[in-house]
Design an enzyme around this catalytic site. Structure first.
Site, PDB file in Angstrom:
ATOM      1  N   LYS A 193       0.342 -17.032  16.534  1.00 62.17           N
ATOM      2  CA  LYS A 193       0.598 -18.231  16.291  1.00 62.17           C
ATOM      3  C   LYS A 193       0.625 -18.992  17.359  1.00 62.17           C
ATOM      4  CE  LYS A 193       4.424 -17.333  14.535  1.00 62.17           C
ATOM      5  NZ  LYS A 193       4.691 -15.784  14.779  1.00 62.17           N
ATOM      6  N   SER A 202       4.408 -23.758  15.625  1.00 60.63           N
ATOM      7  CA  SER A 202       4.461 -22.496  15.250  1.00 60.63           C
ATOM      8  C   SER A 202       5.571 -21.819  15.216  1.00 60.63           C
ATOM      9  CB  SER A 202       3.634 -21.957  16.707  1.00 60.63           C
ATOM     10  OG  SER A 202       2.482 -22.463  16.995  1.00 60.63           O
TER      11      SER A 202
END
Length: 205
Positions: free
Chosen positions: A42, A107
């Site tokens: 991510k 994220s």
């Protein structure tokens, strides 16, 4: 949704609209929400995407899980309740950025669908774009990568409430995009997100 405790408060509207701020920047604000297991990639994708957007003249800003827990959310742990509050706060911060016309790259493992749905609803109520990107990776691959050594510690019982080991991860049921990071290159992942942003009118194609 968190209860409103403060009373006698009223939203103070300004005279510059979100559309006007977006026009100034030449883009449309939006939240790109990367969710997936620890080690899925991510943050790596968000860092690369932010750089490409910047090079193309777009203003983007990353909200990263660890970074946020070192500051505004330093008082939160990893229980289900703390995770929910962590994500709620991030959702509100993301909304503020989107209102300024910024493209937010968030994220967060954000393992629970209900918590992610709260953030989606916050954006929907404000008429803002929320794009959920599921950064999918098999657990065995995430453990093999283990960039921070967290899985090893979790398996040894040194970390409690660790997603994928002692806590569940609820994969998105209808994300706007799925990135299979065990099968894609970083460039392919970035290009996939850029294509979606262009298709949604957030950036120019």
């Amino acid at each position: 949704m968190t209860e409103q405790k403060a009373t006698n408060v009223t939203w103070h509207e300004g005279e510059v609209t979100r559309a006007e701020r977006g026009q100034l920047l030449g883009q449309k604000g939006a939240t790109i929400w990367f969710t997936g297991l620890s080690g899925s990639g991510k943050s790596t994708i968000a860092v690369a995407l932010e750089k490409v957007l910047h090079e193309r003249g777009h203003l983007a800003y990353r909200l990263d899980g660890d970074n946020i827990r070192l500051g505004i959310n330093k008082n939160l742990g990893f229980t289900a309740e703390d995770r929910a509050e962590n994500i709620r706060r991030i959702g509100e911060i993301a909304k503020l950025y989107v209102d300024t016309g910024v493209i937010v790259l968030s994220s967060f493992v954000s393992p629970y669908r209900a918590d992610r749905d709260v953030v989606r609803a916050l954006h929907a109520e404000a008429g803002m774009d929320f794009i959920e990107v599921y950064v999918e990776v098999p657990l065995e691959e995430a453990e093999k990568r283990d960039p921070k050594g967290l899985y090893k510690k979790a398996r040894a019982g040194l970390i409690k409430n660790f997603t994928g080991i002692s806590d569940p991860y609820e994969a998105p049921e209808a994300p706007e995009l799925v990135l299979h990071t065990a099968e894609m290159s970083l460039q392919q992942e970035v290009e996939a997100v850029l294509a979606l942003l262009a298709a949604r009118g957030i950036i120019k194609s």
